[in-house]
Design a protein around this motif. Structure first.
Motif, PDB file in Angstrom:
ATOM      1  N   ARG A   1      -3.131  38.839 -12.733  1.00 48.91           N
ATOM      2  CA  ARG A   1      -4.173  38.736 -11.727  1.00 48.91           C
ATOM      3  C   ARG A   1      -5.339  37.934 -12.286  1.00 48.91           C
ATOM      4  NH1 ARG A   1      -5.403  44.158 -10.202  1.00 48.91           N
ATOM      5  NH2 ARG A   1      -3.655  44.123  -8.761  1.00 48.91           N
ATOM      6  N   ARG A   2      -5.678  38.224 -13.546  1.00 52.99           N
ATOM      7  CA  ARG A   2      -6.789  37.491 -14.140  1.00 52.99           C
ATOM      8  C   ARG A   2      -6.444  36.006 -14.237  1.00 52.99           C
ATOM      9  NH1 ARG A   2      -8.412  41.267 -18.810  1.00 52.99           N
ATOM     10  NH2 ARG A   2      -8.563  42.907 -17.277  1.00 52.99           N
TER      11      ARG A   2
ATOM     12  N   ASP B   1       1.750  40.949  -4.333  1.00 54.95           N
ATOM     13  CA  ASP B   1       1.323  41.316  -5.666  1.00 54.95           C
ATOM     14  C   ASP B   1       2.156  40.613  -6.727  1.00 54.95           C
ATOM     15  OD1 ASP B   1       0.820  43.275  -8.028  1.00 54.95           O
ATOM     16  OD2 ASP B   1      -0.697  43.592  -6.473  1.00 54.95           O
TER      17      ASP B   1
ATOM     18  N   ALA C   1      -3.090  43.547  -0.466  1.00 56.15           N
ATOM     19  CA  ALA C   1      -3.448  42.362  -1.226  1.00 56.15           C
ATOM     20  C   ALA C   1      -2.304  41.370  -1.088  1.00 56.15           C
ATOM     21  CB  ALA C   1      -3.641  42.725  -2.684  1.00 56.15           C
TER      22      ALA C   1
ATOM     23  N   ALA D   1      -6.734  34.542 -10.857  1.00 63.81           N
ATOM     24  CA  ALA D   1      -8.109  34.423 -10.405  1.00 63.81           C
ATOM     25  C   ALA D   1      -8.806  33.252 -11.073  1.00 63.81           C
ATOM     26  CB  ALA D   1      -8.862  35.704 -10.691  1.00 63.81           C
TER      27      ALA D   1
END
Lengths: 357, 339, 340, 502
Positions: free
Chosen positions: C334-335, C8, C5, C338
Motif C-alpha cells: 500500500r505504501r 486490495d 477500498a 501510495a
C-alpha cells in the motif's frame, strides 16, 4: 432460575435411576468371579537349550529411575549373552495407563519376552492377555500383577523374608522397644504392602517384638520431596518415635537426608531398603547403621533368564520346575509362578565399600 | 469563581488500604489459626526443628511465587516454572558433580532459568501467543530437555561438594540460609514492584494494556523483564532445590507449577493482572506450606491435602471477588467534584 | 466514501488464507502423517494397531469434544481430568458398596454433571475467571478422589463390561468404542456447526457483550457447557475405569493438558469465537498416532514430550506469524502504491 | 505568525484499515501559541488523524514534520518524546493504580536510589488538580471514578507533560460548564506560554471561545482552513456536512399513534434514577444530554441488558421483566447499541453470521440451521439497507464503519421491531451513510415504528426528533417539543446552567 431448574432435573433423574435400579437389580460386586487365562499350558522340557535370537523388552514403572537402569543393565547383558535383541522402554510418568500403551506397542512388535514392573496389579491385564495370546512371554519383576495375567514373576526376595529382615534390623538398632513407623512408596504398591503385612503379623505374634509398636504408615509416593516432608511429618506427629523403616530406595534416601540435617540424627534409627551408592554418605556420618537390598542388576539378569527359559520351553511356570540362570545358578519355580532371587544383602559400615550400584 | 480548598475525605486511600490490609490480615489470621490449632494438638509443631523444616520447605515456593507474581501482574501466567526449576536443578547439580566450581555452577543454574524465562517472554510478546498456551508448551519442552540430558541418571548427594550441601542445610541463628535468600529476594522484588517505575509499569500493563500503550510504556521490554525474572527465580529455585535435597533427577519440580499458581492466587494476586503484592503471594505460599506440614501432625490423612488446597483457591478468589465488588461500590459512591 | 477500498493488494493472499485455514492444515497434516507413517513405520499400518490407536484416543477425544465448545466461548476447563478421577473413584466406592453397575454408570455421569455445575456456578454465577476456578477444582476434585478411595484400587469389575471397552464389533476388527465415539462427535459437531446453540457459542466467544446485546443468555449457555463437560468427564470416568478395570484416584492424572493441547492444536482460539470440530478431531488423531508411531519406531519418550509442547506453541504461533507477514506485505504494497 | 515554521505539520496523510480508507490526503499545521480547532462530522477522520499524531498509527503515505523536519512517530513514546500530549475522547486509566500514579506513570518523581517519591508525586498531583480546580484525592485508586473525573485525570495528565503540542479530542463531552470554564482558563494560559493547541469539539460555542483558527475535515480529507473570525458557524456546518441540511435530516411531520413504550420510575445501577417517559408509535424521541448523563443506561435497562433496580417498563401494555433481553425482543423491542464494535458486532465473524444472529432460532428447521436459510435472510436484509461488502462470508471487521452500522441495523430490522432503540446511530460513519440512516429512521417512524434515539450530536437531535428528552446526572431534566428544541435550550437543560452563566 435456570439453576433451580437444573437442580430439580438432577434430583428427579437421580431418584428415577435409584428406583429403577433397586427394583430391577443388576450386576453387583461378586456376581462375576472371572476366570481369566491361566498359565501358558504346554509341557516343559527341562533339558532344552536357551533359544537364541529372542527379542527382549524391559518395561519399568518409569524410565529415568536409577534402580531400573541397574536392572536393565543386568537384563541387557543376558540378552547379549543369548544372542538376542534388547530394548529398554517405558513412560516417564509412573502410571498404569501409560504402561498399557507401551505393552500394546510391544505386543504389536511381537516381542518374545516382556520384562515388566507393573504400576497397577489389574489395569494392565487386558493388554497383557493380548500380548500373551500373540505369543509373548510376560515376566514381571519387582512389582507383580494378578498372577493370571503373566507367566512368571521374579521376586527380588521372599516377602516374608524381607519383612522379617526389616524387623530384625530395626529391633537390633532400638533394642526391641519403642514406636516405629513405616515410610512406604505408594499405598497400592503390591510389594510394599506385602512386606508391611508381614511386619504387622510378626509384631503381633512374635513375643520378642512385644515392646515395639508400629504407629503409622505414611506414603512418599517414591517422590524424593514428598518422602522428605513425610519424614518431617512423622517425627513431629510422634515425638517418641524410635525408628523409621523405609522399604523403598527413594524413601530411605530422602529420610536419611532429612535426619542427617536435623537434630534427630542418631536419635531416631533408620533402616530399610536402599542402594549402597545413595546411602554410603549416611552410613559414614552415623545417620544409618544398617540397611538391606538385593542387587537390582542381578534381579534384571534373573528376570531375563526366566523369560528366556519360558520362551525356550525350558519352563512353563508350573511349581517345581527348575532352570539354570547362567552364573546366578539354579532356580526353582515356586507357587503361582514365582521365582525368588534370594535373601537381601545387608549393608553396614563394614561392607558398604564393597558394593557399587 | 472561588474554588473551595480541597477538603480531604478519608475514603479513597483508606478503602484501598483496608482492602489490602484485610487481604493480608485474612491470610495472617488463617495462618495463626492453623498454627495455633496444630500446636495445641502437638506442641512440637512449634519446636525449633519443626519451624526450621517449615522455612526450608517454604523457601523455594516463596521464590517461585515472587516470579509468578510479576508475570501474573501483567495478565500473564508462567506454567513452565516447575520444568524450569527441574532443568536448572539438574544442570547445576550435574555441573558440580562434574567438577565445575560451585559459584560457576550456580551461575549456570541462574542463566538456564534466565534463558527459559526469556524464551517464554519472547514467545508471548513477539509471537503474540497467549501466555497460558506458550508456557504450557514450554512446560513440556523444558521437561523434555531435562529428560534428554538426565536420562535415567541421577545426581546423588555424595556427588555434590560438601560445602554446597552444608549451605543447603545450614542455618544462621536458627534460620535456614535458603529461607534468608528467599526473604532477600522477596524484599528486593517487593521493593522493585512498589517503588520503581518499571515495577509500576507491570501493574499498569496488567491493569489496562491499551492505556499502557497510549502512555508509551514499553510493553515488550517490561514483559520480557517479568518472564525473565520468573525464569531466573525458578533457576535460583533449582539451585536451592539441589542444595537442599542433594539428590536431583529428571523429575525435580514436576507438577510444581500448580502449587505456585495456587499460592499466588490464595495470596490475593488477581489472575487477570493489575493488582496484588509479592508479600501476599509469599504469605499464600507460606500458608500452603504450613498446611502441608500440619496435616501429618494433625493426623489428617495426607489424601486431604490436595482437596484442601483446591477449596482454598476457590475460597480465595470468591472472597477477592466479594471484596472487590464492595470496594467498587464504596468508591463509586464518592465522586470528586468541583465545588 | 467508497465502501470497499480499491481492489486490495493481495486477493491471492486472502484466497490462500481462506483455503489454508488452520483446521484444513491440520487435517491435511494428519492425513499426510498417517500415510507416511503407515509406509515407513513397521507395524503401524495394521488393523490391530489402528484398533489400539482408537482405544487410546477415546478419552482425549471425548473430553476434547466439549472442551472445544468451552474454549470456543472463550473459557477453559482445566478440571476435566480430575473429574474423570473423582467420578472413577466414586464409581469404585459405589461398587464396593454393592450397588449394581447398571445403576452406577448413570449415577457416575450424573455426578460428573454435578461437578461441572459447580464449575459453572462459580464461573457464571459469581463471575470468576474460569482459569482460576478450574485450577481450584482441578486440585479439589483430585483431592476428593483421594479422599474417597485413598491409595487403593478397585479392580474386580465384571469381565462382561471391561471386555466390551476393548472388544471389537463381531469379527470386523473395528473396536466397539468406535460407535459411541462417532455418535458423540456427530452430535457435538452438529450442535456446534448446525444449530442456533452453536451460533450462540461462537457469538459468546467472539464478543460476549455483543452476544448479550443480541439476546443470548451468555452466562446460562456457559453454565450448561460446564455441566456437559462434567457429564462427559463422568462418562470418560466410567470408560477409563472399565477399560483399565481399575478405579483409582489417580486415573487420568494430567490428562487436562493433553486435552487443552489438542483443542488448541485443532485451531480453536484460546480467546474464543474461532475454531472447528473437524480440526480438533484431526488433532486428536494426529497426536495419538504420532505417539504410537514414535513408540513403534523406538523413539524415546523425551522426544514425545518436546514434540507435544512444540506443536502446541507452533499451532498458535504459526497463524500469528502468517497474519503478521501478510499485514507487513499488504502495508508495504500500500505504501508503495501510495508513493507512486 | 502563521508564516513561521509550524511546530507540527501533517502533509497529505493517508491511512487505510483493511478496506476502509480513513484518511485520504489530510493536512494540518499547528503553530506555537495558537489554538487550532478541528471540526467535522463523526467519521470525518479526526480521531484517526489524532492517533497518527499520537504515534498510535503510522500513516500509509504522507509526512509528519516537527519544526519543519520530517519525523517518524513509530510509537506513542516517540510522540511523547517529540512533545506531543494527547487527551483522548475516551479516558483510558489504570483502575488498579492511584490517581496520582495514573498522572505520572513512567515518569514518577524519584527520590534516593531511584525510588519513587510518593509524597512528592501526591504533592504534584494535588497542585495540578488545584490548577484545574478539581477535588480529587491523589492516593485513591482510579477504579470507580465517574467519567467526568476520569476525563479530568486525563486532562491533568496531558497538561502535566508540559508538552509543546496539546491535542484535545472532545475533552469536554462529559464535563459540566464550570469544569469546562476552568479547563479553558488553563488551556489559555498554556497557549499564552507558547503551546500549540489542537482542539476538537462538536460545540461551536467552545470552538469560538478558545480557538484562533479552524480546519474542516470531511470523509477523510482536508476541506478548508481559515482564521476563526472569517467564517460563520453556518458556513462551517455546511462545509462539514457537504450538502444541504434538509437532505441530511429528512424528517416530515409525525403522526403519533398508540403508546408503545411506557417507562415509569426507572432506576438502574446508580447511573439513572426516577426516569419516566413514553414513546408512541410513529414518533422519534431523542434522549440528549452530556456523556455520562445516564442516557445509555436508560435504554440498556429498558432493553434488559442491564438489570433495573426500580421502576416499570411496559411495551404495548405488557410488563417487561427486568434484565431479560429475550423477553424484550419477544415484545418487539430492538436495540442498536452505542458501541458498534463492543456491543453491536462480532467483528471476527462473517457478515452473514452477524446479520442473522438474533434470528438464528427462527431460521432453524427442526432445530437445525442450513446455511441456505441464513444466507437468504442475510442477503435480503443487507440488500434492503444497501450495505456494501465483498462476500457474505467476509469478516464484518473488514467493512467500513457505515456499512458495519448497516449490518447492525439489518440484524435488528429483520426482527420486525415495534420499538426501535438506537444509541448513537451515526457515530463514526461517513456523511452519505449518515443521511441514509436518517432517512431509514424517518421511514420506519412513518411506518408506525416507535423510535427512541440517543444521540450526542445536537444537529442530529434537533434535525430528527419529534420530542427531545434531556438528561442530567441520571435524571430527566426536561422535555422539549420539536418547536422549542434549540441548541441553547438543550445545552441549558443538559448542563443545568442558567443562560447567563455561559
Amino acid at each position: 432460575m435456570s439453576r433451580k431448574r437444573l437442580l430439580s432435573i438432577t434430583a428427579s433423574l437421580l431418584a428415577g435411576v435409584l428406583i429403577a435400579a433397586s427394583a430391577c437389580g443388576g450386576t453387583t460386586r461378586g456376581d462375576d468371579e472371572g476366570d481369566g487365562p491361566t498359565g501358558t499350558g504346554g509341557t516343559a522340557n527341562p533339558d532344552a537349550e536357551y533359544r537364541t535370537g529372542l527379542s527382549f523388552a524391559m518395561l519399568p514403572k518409569q524410565v529415568n529411575n536409577p534402580y531400573f537402569e541397574a536392572s536393565s543393565t543386568g537384563a541387557e547383558t543376558v540378552a547379549a549373552e543369548l544372542g538376542g535383541e534388547y530394548e529398554f522402554t517405558g513412560p516417564s510418568d509412573a502410571s498404569a495407563s501409560s504402561q498399557v500403551s507401551y505393552i500394546d506397542t510391544l505386543s504389536q512388535q511381537a516381542t518374545d519376552v516382556i520384562l515388566l514392573s507393573a504400576n497397577d496389579p489389574n489395569a494392565l491385564c487386558s493388554s497383557l492377555d493380548q500380548a500373551r495370546s500373540g505369543g509373548s512371554v510376560v515376566v514381571t519383576f519387582d512389582s507383580d500383577v494378578d498372577p493370571a495375567c503373566r507367566d512368571l514373576f521374579v521376586s527380588q526376595v521372599d516377602s516374608a523374608e524381607v519383612g522379617l529382615a526389616l524387623l530384625e534390623m530395626t529391633a537390633e538398632q532400638i533394642d526391641g522397644t519403642g514406636e516405629i513407623a513405616v515410610l512406604s512408596a505408594t499405598a497400592n504398591a503390591t510389594n510394599q504392602n506385602a512386606w508391611i503385612d508381614v511386619m504387622r503379623a510378626e509384631l503381633e505374634s512374635n513375643p520378642s517384638y512385644a515392646d515395639m509398636e508400629l504407629v503409622e504408615v505414611v506414603y512418599g509416593d517414591d517422590e524424593d520431596e514428598k518422602s522428605f516432608s513425610e519424614t518431617q511429618g512423622l517425627l513431629q506427629a510422634h515425638p517418641d518415635l524410635r525408628a523409621i523403616v523405609s522399604p523403598t530406595t527413594v524413601g530411605i534416601a530422602a529420610a536419611a537426608r532429612y535426619l542427617s540435617g536435623s537434630e534427630y540424627q542418631g536419635q531416631v534409627a533408620l533402616t530399610g531398603l536402599g542402594t549402597p551408592n545413595q546411602m554410603r554418605e549416611f552410613v559414614k556420618d552415623g545417620t544409618v547403621t544398617e540397611f538391606a537390598l538385593w542387587d537390582p542388576t542381578a534381579l534384571g539378569e534373573l528376570a531375563a533368564y526366566t523369560g528366556a527359559a519360558a520362551a525356550s520351553g525350558i519352563i512353563t511356570g508350573a511349581e517345581g520346575e527348575v532352570f539354570t540362570a547362567g552364573d546366578l545358578g539354579e532356580y526353582t519355580v515356586g507357587a503361582d509362578g514365582v521365582v525368588t532371587l534370594g535373601p537381601p544383602t545387608r549393608f553396614n559400615a563394614e561392607n558398604i565399600d564393597d558394593f557399587d550400584f | 469563581m472561588t474554588i473551595p480548598a480541597p477538603t480531604r475525605t478519608p475514603t479513597g486511600s483508606t478503602v484501598l488500604d483496608l482492602v489490602l490490609r484485610f487481604r493480608a490480615l485474612g491470610l495472617l489470621l488463617a495462618l495463626a489459626v492453623l498454627v495455633g490449632a496444630t500446636a495445641s494438638v502437638n506442641a512440637r509443631f512449634l519446636s525449633g526443628q519443626s519451624v526450621r523444616d517449615l522455612l526450608f520447605a517454604a523457601a523455594v515456593t516463596v521464590l517461585l511465587a515472587c516470579g509468578m507474581t510479576t508475570v501474573v501482574l501483567t495478565r500473564g501466567i508462567d506454567l513452565s516454572v516447575g520444568s524450569t526449576l527441574g532443568l536448572a536443578a539438574y544442570l547445576t547439580a550435574d555441573a558440580m558433580s562434574g567438577g565445575v566450581p560451585v559459584p560457576l555452577a550456580v551461575l549456570i543454574g541462574l542463566l538456564v532459568g534466565l534463558a527459559c524465562g526469556a524464551a517464554n517472554g519472547a514467545i508471548v510478546h513477539f509471537g503474540k501467543v497467549p501466555p497460558l498456551v506458550a508456557t504450557l508448551g514450554t512446560l513440556y519442552v523444558f521437561r523434555g530437555i531435562v529428560y534428554f540430558t538426565a536420562g535415567g541418571s541421577r545426581v546423588n548427594a555424595s556427588d555434590l561438594p560438601g560445602g554446597f550441601l552444608d549451605f543447603g542445610n545450614g542455618t544462621l541463628l536458627g534460620v535456614p540460609y535458603l529461607f534468608l535468600i528467599a526473604a532477600a529476594v522477596l524484599a528486593v522484588v517487593a521493593l522493585f514492584l512498589r517503588d520503581y517505575r518499571s515495577g509500576r509499569d507491570l501493574y499498569a500493563l496488567g491493569s489496562n494494556p491499551e492505556a499502557a500503550a497510549l502512555a508509551g510504556i514499553p510493553a515488550g521490554r517490561r514483559l520480557m523483564t517479568a518472564y525473565a525474572l520468573s525464569g531466573t527465580l525458578a533457576g535460583l529455585g533449582g539451585v536451592l532445590y539441589a542444595a537442599r535435597f542433594g539428590t536431583v533427577d529428571a523429575s525435580a519440580g514436576y507438577g510444581m507449577e500448580l502449587d505456585i499458581v495456587a499460592a499466588v492466587v490464595v495470596g490475593g494476586v488477581a489472575i487477570f493482572g493489575g493488582s496484588g503484592t509479592v508479600l501476599g503471594a509469599a504469605l499464600g505460599a507460606l500458608l500452603l506450606t504450613v498446611i502441608d506440614n500440619a496435616l501429618p501432625v494433625l493426623s489428617i490423612p495426607p489424601f486431604w491435602q490436595q482437596a484442601i488446597v483446591g477449596a482454598l483457591i476457590l475460597a480465595a478468589i470468591a472472597l477477592d471477588r466479594l471484596v472487590a465488588l464492595r470496594a467498587a461500590r464504596a468508591l463509586r459512591k464518592k465522586g470528586s467534584h468541583v465545588g | 466514501m467508497s465502501d470497499r477500498a480499491p481492489a486490495d493488494a493481495a486477493p491471492l493472499w486472502s484466497a490462500l488464507r481462506r483455503f489454508a485455514s488452520w483446521d484444513a492444515v491440520i487435517i491435511a497434516a494428519t492425513a499426510l502423517f498417517l500415510v507416511v507413517a503407515a509406509s515407513t513405520v513397521e507395524h503401524f499400518g495394521t488393523a490391530r494397531n489402528a484398533g489400539h490407536i482408537i482405544v487410546d484416543l477415546a478419552p482425549v477425544l471425548l473430553l476434547a469434544l466439549v472442551m472445544t465448545l468451552i474454549v470456543a466461548t472463550g473459557e477453559i476447563d482445566l478440571s476435566v481430568a480430575s473429574t474423570v478421577g473423582l467420578t472413577g473413584a466414586a464409581m469404585g466406592w459405589m461398587w464396593n458398596h454393592g450397588i449394581a453397575l447398571e445403576t452406577i454408570m448413570p449415577l457416575t455421569v450424573l455426578l460428573g454433571a454435578l461437578l461441572g455445575a459447580v464449575n459453572g456456578l462459580f464461573i457464571t454465577g459469581f463471575g470468576l475467571p474460569s482459569l482460576a476456578v478450574t485450577i481450584g477444582t482441578l486440585a479439589l476434585y483430585r483431592g476428593l478422589a483421594y479422599v474417597v478411595l485413598g491409595d487403593t484400587a478397585v479392580a474386580d469389575w465384571p469381565r462382561d463390561f471391561t471386555g466390551w471397552t476393548l472388544g471389537t464389533i463381531g469379527d470386523t476388527g473395528v473396536p466397539n468404542i468406535v460407535v459411541p465415539l462417532i455418535a458423540l462427535a456427530l452430535v457435538v459437531g452438529l450442535v456446534l456447526h448446525c444449530t442456533p446453540i452453536g451460533r450462540a457459542v461462537y457469538a459468546a466467544g467472539a464478543n460476549p457483550v455483543a452476544a448479550a446485546y443480541s439476546g443470548i443468555a451468555v452466562g446460562r449457555l456457559k453454565c450448561w457447557l460446564y455441566v456437559a463437560s462434567g457429564a462427559m468427564a463422568g462418562l470418560v470416568g466410567v470408560f477409563w475405569t472399565l477399560r483399565y478395570s481399575s478405579a483409582r484416584a489417580d486415573n487420568a492424572y494430567g490428562l487436562e493438558l493433553t486435552v487443552v493441547a489438542v483443542v488448541l492444536l485443532g485451531g480453536v482460539s484460546i480467546f474464543g469465537g474461532k475454531g472447528r470440530l473437524p480440526g480438533v478431531l484431526a488433532a486428536v488423531v494426529l497426536l495419538t498416532a504420532l505417539q504410537n508411531a514414535l513408540r513403534l519406531a523406538h523413539v524415546s519418550t523425551e522426544t514425545l514430550t518436546v514434540v507435544t509442547g512444540a506443536l502446541l506453541i507452533a499451532a498458535v504461533l504459526a497463524p500469528n506469524l502468517l497474519t503478521a507477514a501478510g499485514d507487513a506485505l499488504r502495508s508495504r504494497r500500500r505504501r508503495a502504491a501510495a508513493s507512486l | 505568525m502563521s508564516e513561521a515554521v509550524p511546530v507540527v505539520a501533517l502533509r497529505d496523510v493517508e491511512k487505510s484499515f483493511g478496506a476502509v480508507r480513513a484518511l485520504r490526503g489530510a493536512g494540518l499545521e499547528l503553530h506555537a501559541g495558537e489554538a487550532h480547532a478541528l471540526v467535522g462530522e463523526n467519521g470525518a477522520g479526526k480521531s484517526t488523524l489524532i492517533k497518527i499524531l499520537a504515534g498510535l498509527y503510522r500513516p500509509d503515505a504522507g509526512a509528519i514534520e516537527i519544526d519543519g523536519e520530517p519525523v517518524d512517530l513509530h510509537d506513542p513514546s516517540a510522540a511523547i518524546a517529540a512533545g506531543i500530549a494527547v487527551i483522548y475522547q475516551e479516558p483510558a486509566l489504570f483502575g488498579d493504580l492511584t490517581v496520582a500514579e495514573n498522572l505520572f506513570i513512567g515518569r514518577q518523581p524519584r527520590g534516593r536510589l531511584g525510588r519513587i517519591d510518593r509524597a512528592a508525586m501526591d504533592r504534584d498531583a494535588t497542585a495540578l488538580f488545584e490548577r484545574l480546580g478539581v477535588l480529587l484525592e491523589p492516593d485513591r485508586p482510579a477504579k470507580g471514578l465517574s467519567i467526568a473525573d476520569q476525563q479530568l485525570v486525563e486532562i491533568a495528565k496531558a497538561i502535566s507533560l508540559d508538552a509543546r503540542v496539546l491535542v484535545m479530542d472532545e475533552p469536554t463531552a462529559a464535563l459540566t460548564s464550570r469544569e469546562v470554564e476552568r479547563l479553558f482558563d488553563v488551556v489559555r494560559a498554556l497557549r499564552a506560554k507558547g503551546t500549540a493547541i489542537l482542539f476538537i469539539s462538536h460545540r461551536f460555542d467552545e470552538v469560538e471561545a478558545l480557538c484562533q483558527r479552524v480546519t474542516v475535515m470531511r470523509d477523510g480529507a482536508h476541506v478548508s482552513t481559515d482564521p476563526m473570525g472569517e467564517v460563520t458557524v453556518d458556513e462551517l456546518i455546511r462545509r462539514m456536512v457537504g450538502r444541504e441540511l434538509a437532505a441530511m435530516f429528512p424528517r416530515g411531520e409525525a403522526a403519533p399513534g398508540e403508546v408503545v413504550l411506557d417507562v415509569e420510575g426507572l432506576a438502574s445501577a446508580e447511573r439513572c434514577r426516577d426516569v419516566s417517559f413514553q414513546v408512541r408509535a410513529g414518533e422519534i424521541v431523542a434522549l440528549a444530554g452530556l456523556v455520562g448523563a445516564g442516557r445509555s443506561e436508560v435504554v440498556q435497562a429498558v432493553f434488559g441488558v442491564a438489570p433495573r433496580e426500580a421502576g416499570r417498563v411496559r411495551v404495548l401494555g405488557r410488563d417487561l421483566p427486568s434484565g431479560n433481553p429475550r423477553a424484550a425482543m419477544r415484545a418487539g423491542v430492538a436495540l442498536v447499541p452505542e458501541d458498534r464494535r463492543q456491543q453491536g458486532l462480532l467483528l471476527d465473524l462473517s457478515v452473514m453470521r452477524n446479520a442473522t444472529l438474533v434470528r438464528r432460532g427462527r431460521l432453524a428447521r427442526f432445530g437445525f440451521l442450513t446455511g441456505a436459510a441464513e444466507q437468504r435472510e442475510a442477503a435480503e436484509w443487507t440488500g434492503r439497507l444497501q450495505a456494501k461488502y465483498g462476500r457474505l462470508t467476509d469478516p464484518v471487521a473488514t467493512l467500513s464503519g457505515g456499512n458495519q452500522q448497516k449490518i447492525v441495523l439489518a440484524k435488528w430490522l429483520a426482527t420486525g421491531p415495534r420499538l426501535l432503540i438506537v444509541d448513537e446511530p451515526t457515530r463514526g460513519i461517513d456523511v452519505a451513510t449518515k443521511a441514509e440512516v436518517h432517512r431509514l429512521l424517518s421511514d420506519l417512524a412513518a411506518d408506525g415504528v416507535a423510535v427512541l434515539m440517543v444521540s450526542s450530536e445536537l444537529l442530529e437531535v434537533l434535525g430528527m426528533a419529534d420530542r427531545t428528552l434531556v438528561m442530567r446526572e441520571g435524571r430527566l431534566a426536561g422535555e422539549l417539543p420539536r418547536a422549542d428544541a434549540t441548541e441553547e435550550a438543550v445545552m441549558r437543560l443538559a448542563t443545568g446552567q442558567t443562560a447567563e452563566a455561559r
